[in-house]
Every structure is written in structure tokens, then in C-alpha cells.
Design an enzyme around this catalytic site. Structure first.
Site, short mmCIF file in Angstrom:
data_model
loop_
_atom_site.label_atom_id
_atom_site.label_comp_id
_atom_site.label_asym_id
_atom_site.label_seq_id
_atom_site.Cartn_x
_atom_site.Cartn_y
_atom_site.Cartn_z
N ARG A 229 0.84 -1.20 0.00
CA ARG A 229 0.00 0.00 0.00
C ARG A 229 0.87 1.24 0.00
O ARG A 229 1.87 1.31 0.71
CB ARG A 229 -0.93 0.01 1.22
CG ARG A 229 -1.83 -1.22 1.25
CD ARG A 229 -2.84 -1.18 2.34
NE ARG A 229 -3.61 -2.42 2.37
CZ ARG A 229 -4.53 -2.71 3.28
NH1 ARG A 229 -4.79 -1.84 4.24
NH2 ARG A 229 -5.18 -3.85 3.23
N ARG B 71 2.02 1.81 10.13
CA ARG B 71 1.72 1.92 8.70
C ARG B 71 3.00 1.63 7.92
O ARG B 71 4.01 2.32 8.10
CB ARG B 71 1.21 3.32 8.34
CG ARG B 71 -0.17 3.62 8.88
CD ARG B 71 -0.71 4.90 8.27
NE ARG B 71 -1.99 5.26 8.86
CZ ARG B 71 -3.16 4.76 8.49
NH1 ARG B 71 -3.21 3.88 7.50
NH2 ARG B 71 -4.28 5.12 9.07
N GLU C 250 -6.57 -0.03 14.92
CA GLU C 250 -7.26 -1.06 14.14
C GLU C 250 -6.33 -2.23 13.85
O GLU C 250 -5.22 -2.05 13.34
CB GLU C 250 -7.76 -0.46 12.83
CG GLU C 250 -8.52 -1.46 11.97
CD GLU C 250 -8.83 -0.93 10.57
OE1 GLU C 250 -9.11 -1.76 9.68
OE2 GLU C 250 -8.74 0.29 10.37
#
Length: 924
Positions: free
Chosen positions: A754, A769, A843
Site C-alpha cells: 500500500r 503503517r 485497528e
């Protein structure tokens, strides 16, 4: 045995006949007589032999090959782009326009359902007309049979040509409407479950919470985050987050200091007097720049300067009032800088400066206003407001041309978002410049352009900061000017090629921007944009031949960021380096001497405050531009290697090592085994998928958002952002037998890639991330009944809750609101684990029902029985994350940490960790 006998009886080199389509008449369709020969008969028995083999295998308890029925339209298609033929429910949309539009609005999708329906209805009407024309052509063909007069036949022929032209025209119209209709339909999101909360993320409904959040108080010792545990055991000394209370305290102290300076320090009137004299000409109606001048010489600033300072003169403001305005401008600039630093995830390295206060409130230089607008334009770019940023940036250039130093980065950033957007924003800038300068251009365009943008005309060696150590003869010579300009250009080209442009402007990427602009921009993180902007500005200032002391305001607050961005790895090194470099920059302006300067009229006078050559030498220090993540070289548990990851692949890539590598493998095996035990079939799908499959799964950006998908140059391949994409693509153009094959439960391990474009927030620190990570994904296909897919969604959610409960994590389950649902999702649950070191919920998993959204775009259908004809239904697809490895590692490290720095391994993972029960700190 039947297959072996068949193979033995087949003549050598004889080709196999094509396999008849299922659902078609089972007859021989090859060349030759209607009655098959012996060889042809044996070939025709291939399907029978395969069926017998499957029956034989099933009797022995083996799994027979899955039987699939391919649609006739999909046969003999090799390219995925041709295979993916989305089918939208236009009929439902036409009957429920308001409902579908309201659903899209609730989810913040920019689409016009009424327009889609209007095009659909026009398409239907045109298709009906085309059908009538076809009937007319057939009837006309029948009328030409038999004998008739030549004239009558010729008339019929002409009429036939006319009908053919009408059909051709109508076919083109139908094709165009079909293309437009499908293009518009792609922007319409899936319908939403009626119980889904409406609104933003904060409107999510917490369904349940498992466990109690861990904190330093109930743990009995100070908890560390995963970076400190895994290789960053020293605290980041003096690194104050831009959003912290201390940042506001420092800002308040700066406010007090600014007020004291305005109150106590004498005002320097020379430049203010010059400004007011110049704008007085404009207020009297003189717009010829050749005729406008002041005590310091001819006007040398663009039109925005005249209107800004002219407003002060026109309003007859007192000097104290203007100082108050500029004090507010100084504080506004500081707030904008804090916001920029926050976007870039940088610590608060914005210091107060004696000279900066002087430039803003004691001399009222136009640099102050121009710099505020320039930084505000950068902030708007960071927040994605490209057109507004273009306007503000053009406004800053209209006050003083110094912001032109960063125009290479402004242009590059806009081009990375596509040439169309770049040209639009550049046009916006030019329109504003023309609007502000129109009276001056009408009066004397050449004088305006030469004086406003031609650069300073009287370059005095005495006032130079950068190059005062050079002899005045060399400083003013052309032999010095041209090499300095060349140095400026070469530095910009070096950074553009090696640091700023993805793949370098000498590579293929620049030629593909017009093809894939969003993907190119997606690779640009906020920290990178800020570094590019500040570096370009620093290069320009450093290469100025005459940098007066007021130019300090153009880079004093950027040098700390560049030092933090580029200096050594440890916090202590960064602190000392940033403090030293920032202090030296200020010192270079404080080490001054008495000197003689001359005015434009030839007068000379002695003054103090001329920078000395010793101070200017200090300014020549340059920081090598290389990225190193903060505090990641020290060892503790020694789990992460960011330096090698950045060196090999770039930012937000890393090497997991030692205990982290074993923990990743353990999590993958454990999660996969648990899913298989519960009836999920294991897969390892490819990481590269075709772009039409990605689009068919609904992975596309909203409006101007940057894409999260990496694309492979010169191909239609993309790196999968989740295993959901190749798993859904596996059923592309398939017709499943519901009674035997549904529901399907699949579990897949894959890597996920990503761009993390537009991501921001404190979670960007560490491994929360990453651009690449490992993931175990759950995927399911059910019948088209909503009740059945809802039941499967609850099954997937229950499995995820079981996994995280067995690990011993504290987590909560959220029913996500409409604005947090991607285009395919009908309903979505998120699982958030409490991360004690980060002191936040993060999350770790989600699960979604996509109903028939993906199936319609990938042509995944089902029928109840194999021999059923007609009445095919679009299947429902679902997905869920069993284990996103990096965030699971964060949760485990921070939840099960011990006071001595060790981490206890959850009991369920220990069998996969070679018997290891604790991750021990590495000895120094």
C-alpha cells in the site's frame, strides 16, 4: 484407467478437439460429415472420460475437480480487461433514485445517480430504436425478393442504404451511451445495511469490549511503545510534538516576547518610510513603475505589495496599529508552521529568533507577509487543497518574488497529480497575477515586469550575508554570477532526480505521469513534501548572491526541520545537532560590525548591523540530505532494522529480525491453522494482479484521494493491497453450483502493498503503517440472499473475536459508520486493540460484506444445480482480516511487556516459536 486407454488409442500428434461449452448442445461441431468417424467419436468422449474419472475419484474419497460453467461470452478471452464486464443494477437505481443518492451522500461519494439513470434510460430508448431499425432492415430485405421493375429495385436499394446508415449511426450512439453509462456507474457505491451508523469515524458504534485497557498505573511500571521495546530504548530528548501542551506554552511565551519587543524596542523607520513613499504614488493614480520610487530607490516588488501596503496608507493606520497587525501575522505564521510540522510528524523545532521578531514587527518588511502566504500555501497542499494553495502561493509571489525560489517543487508536486490539474492550477496563479497587475501592465508592461520580477538592481557587498567573505571585486563580477546560477540549477537537478521524482526524471516515470498521475503522487508523504519545499528554499537562499539579513525569515524555521530530517540517528545527536545548527544560523546574523553603505542617490553613511564575514562563513554549512528514522539504531530487543529497509527500499520499509521475524512466522501459521480448523480452505495467492481485477473489487480512490495501489510500469499489473483482490479475482467469470460449492470459506496468506497515500496521525510512527506487510485474509462467497451473507459476516466476525481473545488482547468491536465504508462494503466491522505504549486504540482487523457489488463487476454468478438453465444470480462476497502482522506485533509487544524490557509470548503462539516463551532484551 479410462484416461490411459483413451490416450493410448489416440494417434500421435492428433490435436484434442475443443471442449464443448457447458449448457450448449452436446453434439460434435467440427468439420466433416454429420456422422462422426471413429477418431472423432473417441475425441468426443473426452468429457465422458473426465466425468467417469471424477466419479471414480469421489468413490475413493478423493476430492473431484471443481466443475465450473463459463459464460459463452467469456470463452477464448485471454486478457483480463476484456473478461471483466461489470453488470450494474440500473433498473433498481432507476426505481430508487433518491435512496441510492442519499446512500452515496451519506458515504461521501461524489456521484450523480440521476445522471446515471438518465443516461441509462436514453441508452434503453436508443437500443429500442436500434432494434426497430433492425426489424425494418429485415422487412426491407424481404421486400426485395422476387421480380420487380429496375426502377423499383433501385429505389429499394437506396432505401436500404439509408436504413444501413441509420443503423450505423444508432449503433455508434448506443456504444457511446453504454460507455458513458458504465463509467458513471463506477462511482456509485454499494447500498448500506440499514443498521449502519451515519457519519464519520467518531460515530462508530462500540458493540463490545474484551478485556481492560492496560496503562502504566495498573501495570505498576512505565509502559514503552513498540519502538522503544524493539530498538529505541532511549526517550526522544527534547522532541516536543507539535500538538503537545508544551507547544502551546512556547507559543504563548513567544506572544509575550513579541508584545515586549513592540512595546520596548525602538522601531527602524527606513524601510517603512520607503514603502509608504512608493505606495503614495499608486494611491495618487501613478501606475507606471518607471515613475515609482522611494528613499531606497525604484520600487522592486510586484503588484500585491502595492495593494497590501497601500491599504495601510489608505486607511491612515498609525504605526503602532500596523505593528500590532504584523505581530498577529507573526503568530499566525508560527501556528501555520506548527501545523506543517505536525503534518510531517516532526518534533517542535521552531524557536523564537531576535532577528525574526525584528523583521516582522520592528521593520515591517514585506518578507513577513510573503512568508506567511508561502507557508499557508504549503499547508493547503498538505491538506489536499490544490487550487486554494495555488491562489495563496500566487498571492505570496505578488507581495515579494522570494517565494519563486520554491516554484520548482510547487510545479513538480502539481505535475505528480496529473498534467491537467497542474495546468489548471498554474492558470489560476497567472489569472490572479494578471488581475493584481492589470493597471500597471496597462501603464507600462515592460517597466512592471523588469522592476517587479527583475531582481535587485543595486547589489551592495556590504549588506551580503552569504558571500561577504569574498572580495568585492569578485562579488560584483559576472565571472561569479554565472557559476553561482549554474550551481543553483545543478543542485535543484540533483535533488529532483535523486530525491524528489519517483524513479528520477531521467527514467520512465516522468513519461507516465499523464497515464498514472495519482499513483505517482501517492508515493509522496507529507514529510517528503515538506522536506522538498524546505530544501528547495534552502538551496535558493544559499545560492543568492546578496542575502540581506531580512532573508533570515525565509529559512530560519526550516533549518531545524532539515536538520531533524537528515542528521544522525540517536535522539541526543539530533537534539545537539539541531540546537547547534539553529544557533549558528542565528549567530551569523548577530555577529555584525560597523560598515558603510550607500543609497541609490549616491549618498553614503556609516551604520551598524552590517553582518561580518566571520558570521557569513558559518552559514556555509550544508546538511547532507538522507533519510534516517529517529532512534532506531540502538538495541534492546533488536527487532526492527529501519535503516537497511530505507537503504534498500525507501521510507516505511523495514527488516523484521530476531524475535520479530519468528513472531511474524508464528502469527501466520497460528492464524492460518485456526481458520483451517474452522472449515476455511487455505490458499497462497499471487501478489501481482491485473488492474481490471483491482478495479472490479472496488479499489479506487474517492474523488481527489491518492490511490493506495502500486502499479507495475509498462503492464496492466498491480501489487495487491490485500489477498481479498486475488481471491475475488479467482472467481472471475465463474458460475458456481450453489448446492455443492456454496458457501465457500477461504483463508489466504499474502503480502500486502500500500502506498499509504494521505495517511497522517501519530500512528504513522514505527510499524503501524508500512508500504509492505504480511497478512492472513479470510474470504467467503455465498448465495445472493442477504440473510445468508449476513450470517456469514457474523461467522467471520466471531472467528476474528475468538482469535484475538485466545491471544489475550484487549480489543473492542465497532460497527463502522457510512463515511468509513469503502465503495464495495454493505456493512463493516472493525476490531481495535488497545496499544498501551501508544496509548490509543489501533485497528488490527476488519470484516465486510460486499453483497453483490464485487460479483457484478467480476461476473461471479451461481445457479442452484449443474443442469439448471437460466435464472443465474450474482453471488455475495465477504472478507475479513485474521491477522495483519505488523499491528499484531505492536499489540503483542506493548500488551505483554515486562518491567525489565522483556516481552512474554502468548501461550497459543509458543508452539510456533521454537519453544520460546519470552523475548529477552539484548545485552549491550
Amino acid at each position: 484407467m479410462a484416461l490411459e486407454a483413451f490416450a493410448a488409442s489416440r494417434p500421435a500428434g492428433a490435436p484434442f478437439a475443443p471442449r464443448p461449452e457447458r449448457g450448449a448442445a452436446q453434439r460434435w461441431s467440427g468439420p466433416g460429415p454429420a456422422r462422426a468417424t471413429g477418431a472423432e467419436f473417441r475425441v468426443a468422449l473426452v468429457p465422458v472420460a473426465l466425468a467417469l474419472a471424477g466419479l471414480h475419484a469421489s468413490r475413493r474419497g478423493e476430492t473431484s475437480p471443481r466443475r465450473r460453467s463459463r459464460p459463452r461470452s467469456a470463452k477464448k478471452k485471454d486478457d483480463a480487461g476484456e473478461l471483466v464486464r461489470p453488470t450494474f443494477d440500473f433498473a433498481y437505481w432507476a426505481e430508487h433514485v433518491e435512496e441510492v443518492q442519499k446512500n452515496a451522500d451519506n458515504r461521501q461519494f461524489n456521484c450523480d445517480v440521476a445522471e446515471v439513470v438518465a443516461v441509462y434510460q436514453e441508452h434503453r430508448s436508443s437500443a429500442f430504436e436500434l432494434q426497430q431499425l433492425a426489424k425494418k432492415r429485415n422487412e426491407h430485405a424481404k421486400s426485395m425478393k422476387g421480380k420487380m421493375e429496375p426502377d423499383a429495385r433501385q429505389a429499394l436499394i437506396e432505401e436500404g442504404k439509408k436504413i444501413k446508415e441509420e443503423i450505423s449511426s444508432m449503433e455508434a450512439k448506443v456504444d457511446a451511451l453504454s460507455t458513458k453509462m458504465n463509467s458513471l456507474a463506477l462511482a456509485v457505491p454499494n447500498l448500506t445495511h440499514p443498521d449502519t451508523p451515519i457519519g464519520e469515524e467518531e460515530n462508530a458504534t462500540v458493540l463490545r469490549t474484551h478485556g481492560t485497557p492496560l496503562s502504566s498505573e495498573n501495570a505498576g511500571f512505565k509502559l514503552r511503545d513498540h519502538l522503544e521495546l524493539g530498538g529505541a530504548n532511549l526517550h526522544a530528548l527534547l522532541e516536543i510534538p507539535a500538538a503537545s501542551p508544551l507547544a502551546l506554552i512556547l507559543l504563548a511565551l513567544d506572544l509575550v516576547l513579541t508584545s515586549l519587543i513592540v512595546w520596548k524596542v525602538p522601531f527602524t523607520n527606513v524601510d517603512w518610510e520607503a514603502y509608504m513613499t512608493e505606495v503614495e504614488f499608486v494611491l495618487r493614480g501613478e501606475f507606471d513603475y518607471q515613475q515609482i520610487s522611494g528613499p531606497t530607490g525604484p520600487i522592486a516588488y510586484p503588484a500585491g505589495f502595492c495593494w497590501l501596503y497601500g491599504s495601510f496608507r489608505w486607511l491612515a493606520l498609525e504605526l503602532s496599529q500596523v505593528q500590532t497587525i504584523f505581530a498577529g501575522l507573526y503568530l499566525a505564521t508560527m501556528l501555520v508552521l506548527l501545523k506543517i510540522y505536525r503534518h510531517a510528524k516532526a518534533p517542535l523545532w521552531v524557536f523564537g529568533s531576535l532577528r525574526c521578531h525584528s523583521i516582522f514587527v520592528l521593520r515591517l518588511f514585506n518578507d513577513a507577509a510573503a512568508q506567511f502566504f508561502c507557508y499557508f500555501a504549503l499547508l493547503l497542499l498538505l491538506e489536499g487543497c490544490h487550487r486554494s494553495s495555488s491562489l495563496i502561493y500566487s498571492l505570496s509571489v505578488s507581495v515579494k518574488m522570494q517565494p519563486l525560489l520554491v516554484c520548482p517543487v510547487v510545479g513538480l508536486y502539481l505535475v505528480l497529480h496529473g498534467w491537467k490539474k497542474a495546468l489548471s492550477c498554474i492558470a489560476t496563479m497567472l489569472v490572479l497575477q494578471l488581475f493584481l497587475a492589470l493597471p500597471f501592465l496597462q501603464a507600462n508592461p515592460w517597466a512592471y515586469l523588469r522592476l517587479a520580477f527583475g531582481g535587485p538592481g543595486d547589489l551592495q557587498h556590504a549588506w551580503s550575508v552569504n558571500w561577504r567573505f569574498l572580495p568585492e571585486v569578485l562579488f560584483t563580477s559576472r565571472a561569479f554570477v554565472l557559476p553561482l546560477l549554474l550551481l543553483h540549477i545543478l543542485l535543484l537537478l540533483y535533488f529532483a532526480h535523486f530525491r524528489w521524482i519517483p524513479g528520477g526524471f531521467l527514467g520512465r516515470s516522468i513519461r507516465r505521469w499523464h497515464v498514472e498521475p495519482v499513483a505517482r503522487a501517492g508515493a509522496l508523504e507529507p514529510k517528503q513534501l515538506v522536506a522538498m519545499w524546505f530544501t528547495c528554499n534552502f538551496i535558493g537562499i544559499a545560492c543568492l548572491r546578496t542575502m540581506h539579513f531580512q532573508f533570515l525569515v525565509w529559512y530560519f524555521h526550516t533549518v531545524p526541520f532539515l536538520a531533524w530530517f537528515a542528521l544522525g540517528a540517536t535522539s541526543l545527536q539530533r537534539c545537539l545537532g539541531v540546537v547547534a545548527l539553529t544557533g549558528l544560523v542565528e549567530l551569523s546574523f548577530l555577529i555584525t560590525t560597523h560598515g558603510q553603505v550607500r543609497g541609490p542617490d549616491g549618498r553614503s553613511w556609516n551604520t551598524k548591523g552590517v553582518p561580518s564575514w566571520q558570521g557569513s562563513l558559518i552559514l556555509q554549512a550544508w546538511v547532507q540530505q538522507r533519510v534516517k528514522e529517529q532512534s532506531q539504531q540502538r538495541e534492546m530487543l533488536d527487532l526492527f532494522d529501519f535503516e537497511s529497509g530505507g537503504k534498500v527500499s525507501g521510507q516505511k520499509f523495514l527488516y523484521f529480525k530476531n524475535g520479530a521475524a519468528l513472531l511474524e512466522l508464528a502469527l501466520i501459521q497460528w492464524a492460518t491453522h485456526q481458520a483451517v480448523k474452522r472449515g476455511f480452505q487455505p490458499f497462497i495467492p499471487p501478489d501481482l494482479v491485473r488492474a481490471p481485477v483491482v478495479a472490479g473489487c472496488g479499489f479506487a480512490p474517492r474523488d481527489d484521494e491518492a490511490t493506495q495501489i502500486y502499479e507495475v510500469s509498462d503492464s496492466d499489473l498491480c501489487l495487491a493491497g490485500t489477498a481479498e483482490i486475488p481471491m475475488a479475482g479467482m472467481f472471475l467469470n465463474e458460475t458456481l453450483i450453489a448446492s455443492k460449492e456454496l458457501p465457500k470459506r477461504l483463508v489466504a496468506f499474502s503480502h500486502a502493498f500500500r502506498t499509504e497515500a494521505g495517511s497522517s496521525g501519530s500512528e504513522n510512527r514505527g510499524i503501524y503503517r508500512l508500504h509492505q506487510f504480511s497478512k492472513v485474509e479470510l474470504f467467503a462467497v455465498t448465495r445472493s440472499e442477504v440473510e445468508e451473507s449476513n450470517k456469514m459476516l457474523e461467522e467471520i466476525r466471531a472467528l476474528e473475536e475468538e482469535l484475538f481473545t485466545e491471544l489475550g488482547l484487549c480489543f473492542r468491536v465497532l460497527d463502522m459508520p457510512t463515511e468509513e465504508l469503502g465503495a464495495p462494503a454493505y456493512r463493516k466491522y472493525d476490531m481495535e486493540a488497545w496499544m498501551p505504549g501508544l496509548e490509543k486504540w489501533g485497528e488490527i482487523s476488519s470484516c465486510s460484506s460486499c453483497t453483490d457489488f464485487q460479483a457484478r463487476r467480476l461476473n461471479i454468478r451461481h445457479k442452484e444445480e449443474y443442469n439448471q438453465k437460466g435464472n443465474l444470480q450474482f453471488a455475495h462476497t465477504l472478507n475479513g482480516t485474521a491477522c495483519a502482522v505488523p499491528r499484531m506485533i505492536i499489540s503483542i509487544l506493548e500488551t505483554f511487556q515486562n518491567e525489565d524490557g522483556s516481552v512474554s509470548i502468548p501461550e497459543v503462539l509458543q508452539p510456533y516459536m521454537m519453544g520460546m516463551k519470552v523475548l529477552e532484551p539484548k545485552a549491550h
